[in-house]
Design a protein around this motif. Structure first.
Motif, short mmCIF file in Angstrom:
data_model
loop_
_atom_site.label_atom_id
_atom_site.label_comp_id
_atom_site.label_asym_id
_atom_site.label_seq_id
_atom_site.Cartn_x
_atom_site.Cartn_y
_atom_site.Cartn_z
N THR A 443 0.88 -1.19 -0.35
CA THR A 443 -0.01 -0.01 0.19
C THR A 443 1.08 0.89 0.42
N LYS A 444 2.21 1.26 0.95
CA LYS A 444 2.83 2.24 1.09
C LYS A 444 3.65 2.66 -0.55
N GLN A 445 4.23 1.13 -1.25
CA GLN A 445 4.96 1.21 -1.99
C GLN A 445 3.77 1.89 -3.86
N GLN A 446 2.66 1.64 -3.34
CA GLN A 446 1.52 2.19 -4.23
C GLN A 446 1.09 3.37 -4.12
N LYS A 447 1.04 4.41 -3.27
CA LYS A 447 1.09 5.28 -2.81
C LYS A 447 1.61 6.02 -3.58
N ALA A 448 3.09 5.95 -3.21
CA ALA A 448 4.00 6.78 -3.91
C ALA A 448 4.04 6.39 -5.28
N PHE A 449 3.98 5.27 -6.19
CA PHE A 449 3.62 4.84 -7.11
C PHE A 449 3.10 5.60 -7.84
N GLU A 450 1.78 5.64 -7.12
CA GLU A 450 0.54 6.79 -7.55
C GLU A 450 0.98 8.31 -7.74
N VAL A 451 1.78 9.15 -6.79
CA VAL A 451 2.61 10.08 -7.25
C VAL A 451 3.15 9.79 -8.39
N ILE A 452 4.23 9.29 -9.05
CA ILE A 452 5.22 9.55 -9.72
C ILE A 452 4.15 9.20 -11.32
N LYS A 453 3.39 8.06 -11.25
CA LYS A 453 2.35 8.14 -12.43
C LYS A 453 1.41 9.21 -12.51
N HIS A 454 1.32 9.80 -11.42
CA HIS A 454 0.54 11.62 -12.43
C HIS A 454 1.62 12.49 -12.09
N GLN A 455 3.00 12.30 -11.79
CA GLN A 455 4.09 13.33 -12.37
C GLN A 455 4.08 12.72 -14.28
N GLN A 456 3.91 11.25 -13.85
CA GLN A 456 4.96 11.51 -15.31
C GLN A 456 3.77 11.19 -16.70
N PRO A 457 3.38 11.39 -17.65
CA PRO A 457 2.51 10.98 -19.13
C PRO A 457 3.10 9.63 -19.82
N VAL A 458 2.43 8.82 -19.29
CA VAL A 458 2.51 7.32 -20.46
C VAL A 458 3.83 8.08 -22.29
N LYS A 459 4.77 7.31 -22.30
CA LYS A 459 5.11 7.79 -22.78
C LYS A 459 5.24 7.00 -24.25
N LYS A 460 4.51 7.62 -25.55
CA LYS A 460 4.28 7.02 -26.81
C LYS A 460 5.86 6.35 -27.01
N VAL A 461 4.88 4.70 -28.16
CA VAL A 461 6.42 4.51 -28.58
C VAL A 461 6.64 5.24 -29.89
N ASP A 462 7.75 5.32 -30.15
CA ASP A 462 8.23 6.25 -31.23
C ASP A 462 9.20 4.81 -32.60
N VAL A 463 7.96 4.77 -33.07
CA VAL A 463 7.89 4.28 -34.09
C VAL A 463 9.22 4.35 -35.04
N GLN A 464 9.78 5.59 -35.28
CA GLN A 464 10.56 5.35 -36.23
C GLN A 464 11.85 5.04 -35.62
N TYR A 465 11.84 4.83 -34.64
CA TYR A 465 14.08 4.51 -33.37
C TYR A 465 13.31 3.27 -33.70
N VAL A 466 11.84 2.56 -33.61
CA VAL A 466 11.94 0.68 -33.77
C VAL A 466 12.17 0.50 -34.94
N LEU A 467 11.78 1.29 -36.00
CA LEU A 467 12.65 0.77 -36.81
C LEU A 467 14.14 1.05 -37.60
N GLU A 468 14.54 2.24 -37.34
CA GLU A 468 15.21 1.96 -37.17
C GLU A 468 16.48 0.67 -36.42
N ARG A 469 16.14 1.08 -35.35
CA ARG A 469 16.72 -0.37 -34.37
C ARG A 469 16.59 -1.65 -35.58
N LYS A 470 15.37 -2.10 -35.42
CA LYS A 470 15.23 -3.18 -36.77
C LYS A 470 16.22 -2.95 -37.87
#
Length: 652
Positions: A443-470
């Motif tokens: 529960t303590k860890q989840q509360k800490a995680f919630e704070v981090i989750k709200h602070q950091q937006p979900v990172k989108k997949v960089d399609v060009q990065y994936v293809l260049e890597r391939k």
């Protein structure tokens, strides 16, 4: 400096699976090997080694590279030290120029501590074998313990003169800094004087798994009530006693081979067992057993047999370490010796066959042993018996495996003559209490995680990065292969519509990729991939016999780590054992041309999308003045993307 020819010879000779196998218990997984990560605490393997590519990847930490990179990460070797270690292991002679004083001074602090310890190790051995005091006191003691000359040399046993400053003065004379002598604990420094920590003691060097001297243990040979019988090096940047096991360097291969590790208490226990012929034995060096020490063994085997003296006090002290071993999901057996005997004395008095037979007949499963010891103390006293039962069930609760738990409960019920229902009920109570504690932490860890989750937006997949890597992956794995490629030529049909007409052409993979990217004037957006791309193309152009192993060895550590991550990405799925479920992934080798074409086509589609978005933004900013040419461009690009998507079998 080590010559390049020597470095090349070391790389050609060394086998990554053999070297890592000295530190990690590797098991076959298809064409690769897998094991528990040596860099993190885990119970499910996420560490992969590829003998074909001669690289490794730790998916739990992201680390990876070649055989030298592993030694630098795991043993904190410098590059030259890793090369020297491999040269010694594979009997490769290396050419090396003498280091200047400036180069010696430039060595970092950790390396300086290792150098001081190595000097001390050689010095103490020299004193033992070459001086009158060393021979008459130190060597005589070891001979009295029954150690042979071969054993004494194998474990680098030594002696520190009974003189307050003998070692320190010699070290200073040889140019070693008093600062590092103090940090290793070899010298005790006071404001007005300095003196040897291990004065008048026989010396036991404590080594890492790779054989580097981390610290020392010293035993005093005179009756001095004010002085400790055994004295260890203090904690330092290179020596952490809770993470070290005495004898692990000499025992690691036998532990992996025998799939069992004998755990004893003292230095001489280890040495005497080794001399008798049982080499898979280590010691916690007089300290209480720790989780880090257990995990060190866990890399080599899942089985531990704890050995200790026949006295009751020693037995109870050792019982405390059993729960720690169980928590790590390991199998534990316990063996005690007759009263008045310890592993050292017992091994000394018996042959290898007699010792082996005794261990086989007297090593009991922990539950039988613990029940026997505690039951002896509590028989005929109901309250004590109840406490004993709870103690045993508490140990069983530490076991992660549910099937093992049930089997041990049944065994405990039989030994203690109590119903299984009562024991399962007690186990449930303990588990419930543990669960509540874990839930609080969660529960303590989840509360800490919630704070981090709200602070950091979900990172989108960089399609060009994936293809260049391939593209980089394809070049590394198949760059020199000759394939039949189906090229698409854009033509206009009778109705004036654009169509893609297929033409079969034969070419090397790297040539096909290079020409396609050049024709479309496509540039890499990722700077690291861009540099790597041109480096690979250049090497493939100049050298038809492209050697992936040598290429990885020739680039920087950062680049090598990135290459390893790319090459081992698909290997991580073999950790999940899909074959057991009759799921067999399609081999890339059979569809290289298709893989190349799809990757290039996907990159083209992505770049078309980006261009169309640019035009959309431009028209939004100039609503009143929409350029007809832009609309025509958008229409053409959309038509081209439709054609490319049909080729890729995608629905728009």
């Amino acid at each position: 400096m080590i010559s390049q020819s020597s470095i090349d010879q070391v790389f050609e000779t060394a086998r990554v699976e053999e070297v890592i196998g000295d530190f990690v218990n590797l098991k076959k997984a298809g064409s690769n090997f897998k094991g528990l990560s040596p860099f993190s605490d885990e119970r499910t393997p996420s560490f992969m080694v590829s003998p074909v590519k001669q690289i490794w990847k730790d998916f739990s930490t992201g680390k990876g590279g070649n055989v030298v990179a592993f030694l630098m990460e795991h043993e904190h070797f410098t590059y030259p030290e890793a090369i020297k270690y491999l040269a010694k292991k594979y009997n490769v002679e290396i050419e090396e120029t003498q280091q200047s004083n400036e180069q010696k001074e430039a060595a970092n602090e950790r390396e300086s501590l290792y150098l001081v310890n190595e000097f001390a190790n050689e010095y103490f051995q020299k004193i033992l074998h070459k001086t009158d005091q060393g021979k008459s006191i130190g060597l005589s003691y070891f001979k009295e313990r029954g150690f042979t000359d071969e054993t004494i040399k194998k474990f680098n046993l030594g002696y520190s003169l009974d003189d307050w400053q003998a070692f320190t003065d010699e070290a200073l004379k040889k140019g070693y800094s008093i600062d590092y002598l103090e940090k290793t604990g070899l010298t005790i420094v006071k404001p007005d004087k300095h003196f040897d920590r291990f004065k008048g003691r026989v010396m036991f060097p404590i080594k890492s798994m790779s054989g580097r001297v981390l610290g020392f243990g010293g035993r005093i040979l005179i009756n001095d009530k004010k002085a400790a019988k055994y004295l260890n090096s203090p904690e330092s940047d290179i020596y952490h006693k809770s993470k070290v096991l005495y004898g692990i360097y000499n025992a690691k291969q036998s532990i992996a081979k025998e799939d069992n590790c004998y755990l004893v208490e003292g230095y001489t226990d280890v040495i005497q067992f080794h001399q008798t012929g049982i080499k898979n034995v280590v010691s916690s060096s007089g300290t209480a057993l720790t989780s880090e020490q257990i995990r060190l063994i866990n890399r080599l085997t899942k089985n531990i047999t704890v050995l200790f003296d026949g006295d009751a006090a020693g037995m109870r002290a050792s019982l405390r370490g059993i729960d720690l071993i169980l928590e790590q999901g390991m199998n534990v057996k316990v063996c005690s010796f007759p009263e008045g005997e310890d592993p050292d004395s017992f091994a000394k008095q018996n042959t290898l066959q007699e010792l082996t037979l005794y261990l086989e007949e007297n090593a009991k499963d922990f539950i039988q042993f613990k029940a026997g010891v505690l039951h002896e103390d509590s028989k005929d006293v109901p309250i004590k018996k109840a406490e004993t039962v709870r103690d045993i069930v508490n140990s069983i609760s530490k076991i992660p495996d549910r099937i093992k738990k049930e089997i041990y409960i049944q065994e405990c019920a039989r030994i203690m003559d109590i119903s299984e229902e009562v024991l399962f009920s007690t186990l449930a109570q303990i588990n419930k209490k543990d669960f509540q504690e874990q839930n609080k932490q969660f529960t303590k860890q989840q509360k800490a995680f919630e704070v981090i989750k709200h602070q950091q937006p979900v990172k989108k997949v960089d399609v060009q990065y994936v293809l260049e890597r391939k593209i980089i992956e394809i070049l590394l794995l198949y760059g020199n292969r000759v394939e039949d490629f189906e090229d698409l030529v854009l033509k206009e049909n009778d109705k004036g519509d654009l169509i893609l007409e297929p033409i079969i052409q034969q070419a090397k993979v790297f040539e096909k990729i290079y020409l396609d990217l050049q024709d479309d004037e496509m540039q890499f957006s990722n700077e690291q991939f861009k540099n790597l791309y041109y480096t690979i193309i250049d090497v493939l152009n100049q050298n038809p016999e492209f050697d992936l192993k040598m290429f990885i060895n020739s680039v920087s550590q950062e680049t090598a780590n990135e290459i390893t991550t790319i090459l081992m990405e698909d290997e991580r799925y073999s950790l999940d054992n899909w074959n057991r479920m009759n799921i067999y992934p399609k081999e890339k080798l059979n569809t290289v041309s298709q893989l190349v074409s799809e990757t290039i086509l996907s990159l083209r589609c992505f770049l078309i999308d980006q261009k169309v978005k640019e035009y959309q933004q431009e028209t939004l900013h100039n609503k009143n003045d929409v350029n007809k040419n832009i609309l025509e461009e958008v229409k053409d690009y959309s038509g081209l993307k439709m054609l490319l998507s049909r080729k890729l079998n995608r629905v728009l």
